[in-house]
Design a protein around this motif. Sequence first.
Motif, PDB file in Angstrom:
ATOM      1  N   TRP A 109      94.465  -7.500  44.765  1.00 38.01           N
ATOM      2  CA  TRP A 109      94.666  -7.764  43.343  1.00 38.01           C
ATOM      3  C   TRP A 109      96.011  -7.248  42.845  1.00 38.01           C
ATOM      4  O   TRP A 109      96.558  -7.772  41.867  1.00 38.01           O
ATOM      5  N   TYR A 131      99.923 -14.717  40.874  1.00 39.35           N
ATOM      6  CA  TYR A 131      99.259 -15.537  39.860  1.00 39.35           C
ATOM      7  C   TYR A 131      99.739 -15.288  38.433  1.00 39.35           C
ATOM      8  O   TYR A 131      99.720 -16.202  37.609  1.00 39.35           O
ATOM      9  N   ARG A 166      97.172 -21.757  33.278  1.00 36.41           N
ATOM     10  CA  ARG A 166      96.573 -20.985  32.193  1.00 36.41           C
ATOM     11  C   ARG A 166      95.183 -20.505  32.535  1.00 36.41           C
ATOM     12  O   ARG A 166      94.802 -19.383  32.223  1.00 36.41           O
ATOM     13  N   SER A 167      94.426 -21.336  33.222  1.00 35.83           N
ATOM     14  CA  SER A 167      93.061 -20.952  33.591  1.00 35.83           C
ATOM     15  C   SER A 167      93.059 -19.849  34.646  1.00 35.83           C
ATOM     16  O   SER A 167      92.349 -18.848  34.521  1.00 35.83           O
ATOM     17  N   ILE A 168      93.880 -20.032  35.685  1.00 38.94           N
ATOM     18  CA  ILE A 168      93.913 -19.063  36.777  1.00 38.94           C
ATOM     19  C   ILE A 168      94.479 -17.729  36.309  1.00 38.94           C
ATOM     20  O   ILE A 168      93.962 -16.662  36.641  1.00 38.94           O
ATOM     21  N   ARG A 169      95.567 -17.791  35.512  1.00 38.49           N
ATOM     22  CA  ARG A 169      96.165 -16.547  35.030  1.00 38.49           C
ATOM     23  C   ARG A 169      95.166 -15.736  34.215  1.00 38.49           C
ATOM     24  O   ARG A 169      95.080 -14.515  34.346  1.00 38.49           O
ATOM     25  N   SER A 170      94.393 -16.428  33.380  1.00 34.81           N
ATOM     26  CA  SER A 170      93.393 -15.745  32.566  1.00 34.81           C
ATOM     27  C   SER A 170      92.311 -15.120  33.437  1.00 34.81           C
ATOM     28  O   SER A 170      91.919 -13.963  33.245  1.00 34.81           O
ATOM     29  N   GLY A 171      91.844 -15.898  34.435  1.00 37.96           N
ATOM     30  CA  GLY A 171      90.793 -15.398  35.319  1.00 37.96           C
ATOM     31  C   GLY A 171      91.249 -14.213  36.147  1.00 37.96           C
ATOM     32  O   GLY A 171      90.515 -13.235  36.312  1.00 37.96           O
ATOM     33  N   VAL A 172      92.478 -14.296  36.686  1.00 33.14           N
ATOM     34  CA  VAL A 172      93.007 -13.209  37.515  1.00 33.14           C
ATOM     35  C   VAL A 172      93.211 -11.952  36.672  1.00 33.14           C
ATOM     36  O   VAL A 172      92.909 -10.836  37.114  1.00 33.14           O
ATOM     37  N   GLN A 210      91.553 -11.018  34.133  1.00 33.25           N
ATOM     38  CA  GLN A 210      90.231 -10.429  33.904  1.00 33.25           C
ATOM     39  C   GLN A 210      89.728  -9.707  35.146  1.00 33.25           C
ATOM     40  O   GLN A 210      89.140  -8.627  35.061  1.00 33.25           O
ATOM     41  N   ARG A 211      89.967 -10.326  36.324  1.00 28.62           N
ATOM     42  CA  ARG A 211      89.504  -9.714  37.572  1.00 28.62           C
ATOM     43  C   ARG A 211      90.235  -8.403  37.841  1.00 28.62           C
ATOM     44  O   ARG A 211      89.639  -7.424  38.303  1.00 28.62           O
TER      45      ARG A 211
END
Length: 305
Positions: free
Chosen positions: A155, A162, A190-196, A198-199
């Motif tokens: 991460w 990411y 935008r979707s992946i950046r937000s998810g990463v 958060q992770r």
Amino acid sequence: MQASVMEWFESLPVWGKAAAVGGAVLAASVPVYLVTKRPRPSPYKSDWKQGVVYLYQVPRFSTIPSASPYCLKLETWLRMADITYENVDVPMSVRSREGLVPFVELNGVEYPDSGLAIRDLTKFLAKEAMEAHLNDEQKSASRAFEKMIEHSTMWTYGMIRYLEKFDEFAELFPPFLGPLQPLLVWMMKRSIRSGVAQRIKAVGIGCHPRDEIINIGLEDLRAVSNYLGNKHYLTGYKPTRVDATLFGFLAQVVYMPIASPHNDLIQQECTNLKEYCDRIKGRFWPDWNECTQKRSLHTEWKKRI
């Protein structure tokens, strides 16, 4: 084609861009929704052969067989364990019963999650001998390094790939989205950046400043490098499951043309990690160029040694 699509998109007024994005989302999501919500047969491979492992993963990349460390980990382990397997060429919408990739099927039964799949295949295909030479200390260290790489180091590098350099990463995507790929990649960003993001926060390191997050990853890599030393593999002269896990991640850093502090450390200080990756790549991926340049899913790799 891709350039003209983006030029057209940039020429639109704000309301036009919103409408275009909405239409693209609808066009892309409706078929995906219909496919993913429709009960799929299990096993997916209806004409399976006894004893053959069927691997489901993300598409090949141009610089690395898989941009997913989990997919590369699982396929590398299948090769290390000398298991007969086949890559199944399926749409990206195909997922395991847990909604993720990679996953495998064996004798009509699905095994999701790379780590759990390796555990179960080890048992069902009698591959315990791969780890039999390890003592308790080595087994414990191997598990600790696996968890560190997947829940910490990965991460800290994910932040670079990411969040900071997604555009560079996206340029390496295979052309699997058709003429709308630029627009869909824009939405994926935008979707992946937000998810990463958060992770990264969820694993507990995202609350730190950037430099501290990077330093955590670099200290992780130094720990692996120190433990590896001059050994061929992490625990000696025989590859084990932990080597597949480490290679799945380290290969992302070493062979992906994206600059990062992680790669700088490997190239300049922890050079044994680069040699380690080259060793595994040379032994278990003699078809590397075919898998990357031609995006081949063939698995007759042993014929090339």
